[in-house]
Design an enzyme around this catalytic site. Structure first.
Site, PDB file in Angstrom:
ATOM      1  N   GLY A   1       0.834  -1.199  -0.042  1.00 20.95           N
ATOM      2  CA  GLY A   1       0.017  -0.056   0.141  1.00 20.95           C
ATOM      3  C   GLY A   1       0.641   1.230  -0.196  1.00 20.95           C
ATOM      4  O   GLY A   1       1.969   1.201   0.251  1.00 20.95           O
ATOM      5  N   PHE A   2       0.296   2.573  -0.082  1.00 20.01           N
ATOM      6  CA  PHE A   2       0.821   3.543  -0.610  1.00 20.01           C
ATOM      7  C   PHE A   2       1.845   4.062   0.624  1.00 20.01           C
ATOM      8  O   PHE A   2       2.979   4.248   0.870  1.00 20.01           O
ATOM      9  CB  PHE A   2       0.055   4.556  -0.700  1.00 20.01           C
ATOM     10  CG  PHE A   2       0.383   6.100  -0.849  1.00 20.01           C
ATOM     11  CD1 PHE A   2       1.478   6.495  -1.431  1.00 20.01           C
ATOM     12  CD2 PHE A   2      -0.415   7.312  -0.298  1.00 20.01           C
ATOM     13  CE1 PHE A   2       1.854   7.540  -1.587  1.00 20.01           C
ATOM     14  CE2 PHE A   2      -0.026   8.272  -0.616  1.00 20.01           C
ATOM     15  CZ  PHE A   2       1.207   8.878  -1.078  1.00 20.01           C
ATOM     16  N   ILE A   3       1.151   4.101   1.952  1.00 16.51           N
ATOM     17  CA  ILE A   3       1.858   4.522   3.254  1.00 16.51           C
ATOM     18  C   ILE A   3       2.771   3.357   3.788  1.00 16.51           C
ATOM     19  O   ILE A   3       3.839   3.747   4.097  1.00 16.51           O
ATOM     20  CB  ILE A   3       0.714   5.047   4.271  1.00 16.51           C
ATOM     21  CG1 ILE A   3      -0.045   6.409   3.722  1.00 16.51           C
ATOM     22  CG2 ILE A   3       1.607   5.400   5.445  1.00 16.51           C
ATOM     23  CD1 ILE A   3      -1.206   6.690   4.523  1.00 16.51           C
TER      24      ILE A   3
ATOM     25  N   TYR B   1     -16.346   3.459   6.640  1.00 15.89           N
ATOM     26  CA  TYR B   1     -14.970   3.554   6.620  1.00 15.89           C
ATOM     27  C   TYR B   1     -14.370   4.086   7.934  1.00 15.89           C
ATOM     28  O   TYR B   1     -13.711   3.611   8.903  1.00 15.89           O
ATOM     29  CB  TYR B   1     -14.329   4.247   5.452  1.00 15.89           C
ATOM     30  CG  TYR B   1     -12.876   4.496   5.649  1.00 15.89           C
ATOM     31  CD1 TYR B   1     -11.826   3.756   6.039  1.00 15.89           C
ATOM     32  CD2 TYR B   1     -12.576   5.979   5.882  1.00 15.89           C
ATOM     33  CE1 TYR B   1     -10.716   3.975   6.123  1.00 15.89           C
ATOM     34  CE2 TYR B   1     -11.093   6.292   6.026  1.00 15.89           C
ATOM     35  CZ  TYR B   1     -10.326   5.333   5.884  1.00 15.89           C
ATOM     36  OH  TYR B   1      -8.866   5.684   6.183  1.00 15.89           O
TER      37      TYR B   1
ATOM     38  N   LYS C   1     -12.756   2.250  11.304  1.00 16.98           N
ATOM     39  CA  LYS C   1     -11.578   2.797  12.014  1.00 16.98           C
ATOM     40  C   LYS C   1     -11.669   3.094  13.598  1.00 16.98           C
ATOM     41  O   LYS C   1     -10.975   3.016  14.464  1.00 16.98           O
ATOM     42  CB  LYS C   1     -11.039   3.947  11.324  1.00 16.98           C
ATOM     43  CG  LYS C   1     -10.285   3.669   9.884  1.00 16.98           C
ATOM     44  CD  LYS C   1      -8.895   2.890  10.257  1.00 16.98           C
ATOM     45  CE  LYS C   1      -8.028   2.823   9.000  1.00 16.98           C
ATOM     46  NZ  LYS C   1      -6.965   1.891   9.260  1.00 16.98           N
TER      47      LYS C   1
END
Length: 323
Positions: A11-13, A152, A156
């Site tokens: 993933g990106f992060i 979402y 979280k």
């Protein structure tokens, strides 16, 4: 050499964080299920950038799979878990809410259970500024975030609360980092900056929800990676914002910046502002400064320039990435 379990490494992060961890001398065990929520070509691009680095090992597995994770915890002695794997995307969570709960909440529970059974004391959990919907800005960590307006955000919140209960019951040291609109090279193709750049360059109409005056506290990927690693220090249970910390910047500004860089004019197709979106985000980052000695170093203009440079360099294969 400390060994870190890094989830969501394609993933990106997580991918950028993995590079920074390796640069700092950690051993990194990266896991990812390589799902197709967005075009997997960009996930493989990120994975290719890290898979051959010394002290990095990749396992393709799903953190929802408890038995697969259990084998991993028996194979390695982890010093910390960086749980950056997640189902992201506010609008898609309305279409498929179940996968958000199973990935973001249930899978976090899997990791917490295995941590307590294997004497792993430290977790950094990636969370989101989406939790601050309806709260006064700039957002402080101690605000009551009890009004999530998307599955979402709700998933979280569930993960954060499960972390608190495990920190309390089992003396785990857990730092929750709430990210604010992360952008940069190799970003997610479902996020606005990636999409806007590609649409402008392809001379395809931009799908703009609202009039573009909605504003975000944009935070460059390298700053986020640094902050995530800084959050590995012993703190007890803490929630910490990682954001740009400046006045929020409008979506229109990022479109205009890309237009100037690319020398093209955006064709804009306005759509109604989405009910699940937040109009503005703005992080108070005093806590990150005080506890982590962290603050962002990359300005928005510099970060956008780096992003556009990466796009231009990789345009030969990005043209085939589906948005």
């Amino acid at each position: 050499m400390k060994t870190i379990l890094l989830t969501g490494v394609a993933g990106f992060i997580a991918n950028r964080t993995g590079h920074f961890l390796l640069d700092e001398g950690y051993k990194v065990i990266g896991v990812d299920n390589l799902n197709d929520y967005y075009d997997v070509k960009i996930k493989h691009h990120r994975l290719d950038s890290i898979k051959d680095r010394e002290n990095f090992t990749f396992h393709q597995l799903d953190i929802e799979d408890y038995s697969a994770l259990e084998k991993l915890f028996k194979t390695y002695e982890f010093d910390a878990v960086l749980n950056l794997a997640a189902r992201a995307g506010v609008r898609y969570s309305l279409e498929n809410p179940h996968i958000y709960m199973t990935t973001n909440a249930n899978a976090t529970l899997n990791l917490l259970e295995l941590m307590r059974h294997n004497n792993v004391k430290k977790m950094v959990l990636a969370s989101t500024s989406s939790l601050y919907a309806g709260q006064p800005m700039p957002f402080l960590e101690d605000l009551p975030v009890n009004t999530p307006i998307s599955p979402y955000a709700a998933s979280k919140k569930a993960a954060e609360m499960m972390c608190y209960s495990y920190a309390y019951q089992y003396d785990l040291d857990i730092t929750v980092v709430r990210y604010f609109t992360v952008y940069g090279p190799a970003g997610r193709p479902d996020m606005s900056i990636f999409r806007f750049v590609k649409w402008i360059d392809d001379e395809t109409p931009i799908e703009l929800f609202g009039d573009g005056t909605q504003a975000r506290d944009f935070t460059y990927i390298d700053d986020i990676a640094r902050g995530t690693i800084a959050a590995m220090k012993p703190l007890g249970f803490e929630v910490i914002n990682l954001g740009g910390g400046n006045n929020p910047v409008s979506i229109n500004y990022t479109i205009e910046f890309a237009e100037k860089y690319l020398g093209k004019t955006a064709k804009i197709e306005n759509k109604p502002f989405h009910k699940a979106d937040i109009m503005e985000t703005w992080a108070n980052i005093d806590k990150a400064k005080n506890l982590l000695n962290w603050e962002p170093q990359v300005s928005l203009d510099d970060g956008l320039t780096r992003t556009l440079e990466w796009y231009t360099k990789n345009k030969h294969w990005l043209k085939d990435v589906e948005l």
